[in-house]
Design a protein around this motif. Structure first.
Motif, PDB file in Angstrom:
ATOM      1  N   LEU A  11     -11.015   0.982   5.658  1.00 20.25           N
ATOM      2  CA  LEU A  11      -9.780   1.644   6.079  1.00 20.25           C
ATOM      3  C   LEU A  11      -9.883   2.123   7.513  1.00 20.25           C
ATOM      4  O   LEU A  11      -8.906   2.101   8.267  1.00 20.25           O
ATOM      5  CB  LEU A  11      -9.487   2.829   5.151  1.00 20.25           C
ATOM      6  CG  LEU A  11      -9.168   2.459   3.696  1.00 20.25           C
ATOM      7  CD1 LEU A  11      -8.930   3.714   2.875  1.00 20.25           C
ATOM      8  CD2 LEU A  11      -7.953   1.558   3.626  1.00 20.25           C
ATOM      9  N   GLY A 259      -3.855  -6.995   4.744  1.00 21.43           N
ATOM     10  CA  GLY A 259      -4.371  -6.052   3.755  1.00 21.43           C
ATOM     11  C   GLY A 259      -5.571  -6.421   2.927  1.00 21.43           C
ATOM     12  O   GLY A 259      -6.183  -5.551   2.323  1.00 21.43           O
ATOM     13  N   THR A 279       1.566   0.298  -2.284  1.00 23.07           N
ATOM     14  CA  THR A 279       0.905   1.587  -2.054  1.00 23.07           C
ATOM     15  C   THR A 279       0.523   1.798  -0.601  1.00 23.07           C
ATOM     16  O   THR A 279       0.164   2.908  -0.221  1.00 23.07           O
ATOM     17  CB  THR A 279      -0.363   1.711  -2.923  1.00 23.07           C
ATOM     18  OG1 THR A 279      -1.349   0.772  -2.456  1.00 23.07           O
ATOM     19  CG2 THR A 279      -0.043   1.435  -4.382  1.00 23.07           C
ATOM     20  N   ARG A 280       0.565   0.741   0.203  1.00 25.73           N
ATOM     21  CA  ARG A 280       0.131   0.826   1.597  1.00 25.73           C
ATOM     22  C   ARG A 280       1.154   0.127   2.510  1.00 25.73           C
ATOM     23  O   ARG A 280       0.967  -1.026   2.918  1.00 25.73           O
ATOM     24  CB  ARG A 280      -1.250   0.194   1.775  1.00 25.73           C
ATOM     25  CG  ARG A 280      -2.394   0.967   1.118  1.00 25.73           C
ATOM     26  CD  ARG A 280      -2.625   2.317   1.801  1.00 25.73           C
ATOM     27  NE  ARG A 280      -2.894   2.131   3.210  1.00 25.73           N
ATOM     28  CZ  ARG A 280      -4.119   1.964   3.728  1.00 25.73           C
ATOM     29  NH1 ARG A 280      -5.162   1.941   2.928  1.00 25.73           N
ATOM     30  NH2 ARG A 280      -4.272   1.808   5.029  1.00 25.73           N
ATOM     31  N   ASP A 282       1.603   0.377   5.484  1.00 26.26           N
ATOM     32  CA  ASP A 282       1.080   0.058   6.811  1.00 26.26           C
ATOM     33  C   ASP A 282       0.543  -1.367   6.886  1.00 26.26           C
ATOM     34  O   ASP A 282       0.348  -1.902   7.979  1.00 26.26           O
ATOM     35  CB  ASP A 282      -0.030   1.049   7.205  1.00 26.26           C
ATOM     36  CG  ASP A 282      -1.087   1.235   6.127  1.00 26.26           C
ATOM     37  OD1 ASP A 282      -0.719   1.291   4.948  1.00 26.26           O
ATOM     38  OD2 ASP A 282      -2.273   1.347   6.470  1.00 26.26           O
TER      39      ASP A 282
END
Length: 375
Positions: A11, A259, A279-280, A282
């Motif tokens: 991350l 991702g 959930t992400r 970005d």
């Protein structure tokens, strides 16, 4: 499953990107056996991997074990000498081939393969193709890019695409079965690279000034990408295999992160769950995903006249489902699987010929080269 420490490290190195259009689960669509085309066998090969058309309508076909042929429309096969040694096994071997944008004058072709020794690096080379009589040859073969760091397992990627103006080469590099490396900005794994035709880094790449792999990278966070093509409007698309579920079709944008392995619409083979794209935000989400998987391989866009209903569609070879998959797009760029044709064999690559027919190869030994034309 990733450890907490490794997940945190991933991350921390993530290159963020805005999410794309909402994903659609296309899994489970039944394949039709009422085919709108006639499939005619042109020739057969020992585990063929890629098809590429030359400007004169002849085809180049690679075999995973390390052979290359020029194929006439009547099926006559001319073997080509000078193919480099390859590490063949599993998903590795002689991979993609493509005629240079200026092939008519330069006679150059580009090819990808996994090199033997030292862990089996993915290599991109170019050479001059000559054909005289019953033999062809690759001359002055030069490796213009080599994967760093070397090593890894399968999932090499190695698919080549040229942008519409013919000035840049795009290359997929799989994660080589080392998932965390897809988020390592300094590892040539899990990436789409954008190179000049001589293998150098274009100065307008997203991180060109960083040099090395960072400078070459166009997008990141990919797992096992075996389809790469520009659509008729000039947009780059990629399909890639997910783990247990979550095969993806992605609209590729410069600097975006898709991702893997932090998020996926599939789960690990062990059964442990991977967080979903939702959930992400970005990370860039796929335009389309498949659960159950289709194991997408070759990708081509149809922009010819023999199949008018297919204009603008993506055609994808399905390995796990033994099918040719057609994906259509609406005016907003959203993607949806609209047809799945049962081919009775694993489909490795797809190409559209200058005659408007669709050509596919089977991932078999022997595997057939088929021409698909309307009934």
């Amino acid at each position: 499953m990733l450890s907490h420490a490794l997940a945190a490290a991933i991350l921390a190195t993530t290159l963020a990107a805005p999410a794309t259009a909402a994903s659609v689960n296309a899994g489970g669509r039944p394949a039709t056996t009422e085919l709108p085309f006639v499939a005619t066998e042109i020739a057969s090969f020992d585990t063929p991997w890629a098809i590429a058309f030359l400007p004169d309508g002849r085809m180049l076909v690679t075999e995973k074990g390390g052979a290359l042929f020029v194929v006439n429309r009547d099926g006559r096969k001319t073997p080509v000498d000078g193919v480099p040694a390859v590490q063949a096994g599993g998903q590795n071997g002689f991979l993609d081939i493509a005629a240079a944008p200026d092939h008519r004058s330069s006679r150059l072709v580009y090819l990808t393969y996994v090199e033997p020794g030292n862990g089996g690096a993915l290599a991109l080379a170019r050479a001059k193709l000559t054909v005289a009589g019953t033999r062809g040859a690759l001359q002055d073969l030069t490796v213009i890019w080599r994967q760093t760091p070397r090593g890894g397992g399968g999932q090499p990627g190695g698919i080549i695409a040229f942008d519409p103006d013919g000035r840049h080469l795009f290359l997929t590099v799989g994660d080589r079965m080392r998932p965390a490396s897809a988020q390592d900005a300094d590892a040539a794994r899990g990436k789409v690279l954008r190179l000049a035709l001589d293998g150098s880094t274009p100065p307008d790449n997203p991180e060109a000034s960083s040099g090395g792999v960072r400078g070459e990278t166009w997008s990141t966070g990919h797992r096992n990408p075996y389809g790469l093509a520009f659509d008729p409007k000039g947009q780059l698309w990629l399909n890639e295999m997910g783990p247990r579920g979550g095969d993806e079709l992605n609209r590729i944008e410069p600097g975006s992160n898709y991702g893997w392995p932090v998020v996926s619409n599939g789960d690990n083979y062990s059964g442990t769950r991977i967080p979903r794209h939702a959930t992400r935000p970005d990370f860039a989400a796929p335009a389309l995903y498949w659960t159950p998987v289709i194991a997408p391989a070759g990708l081509a866009f149809y922009d010819a006249g023999l199949f008018p209903a297919w204009r603008g569609s993506a055609l994808i070879g399905g390995l796990a489902v033994g099918a040719l998959v057609r994906v259509a797009f609406d005016g907003q760029g959203n993607a949806d699987e609209v047809e799945r044709f049962d081919m009775g064999a694993r489909i490795r690559d797809v190409a559209v010929g200058p005659d408007g027919a669709v050509y596919v190869i089977e991932d078999e030994a022997p595997g057939r080269l088929l021409r698909l034309a309307p009934r």
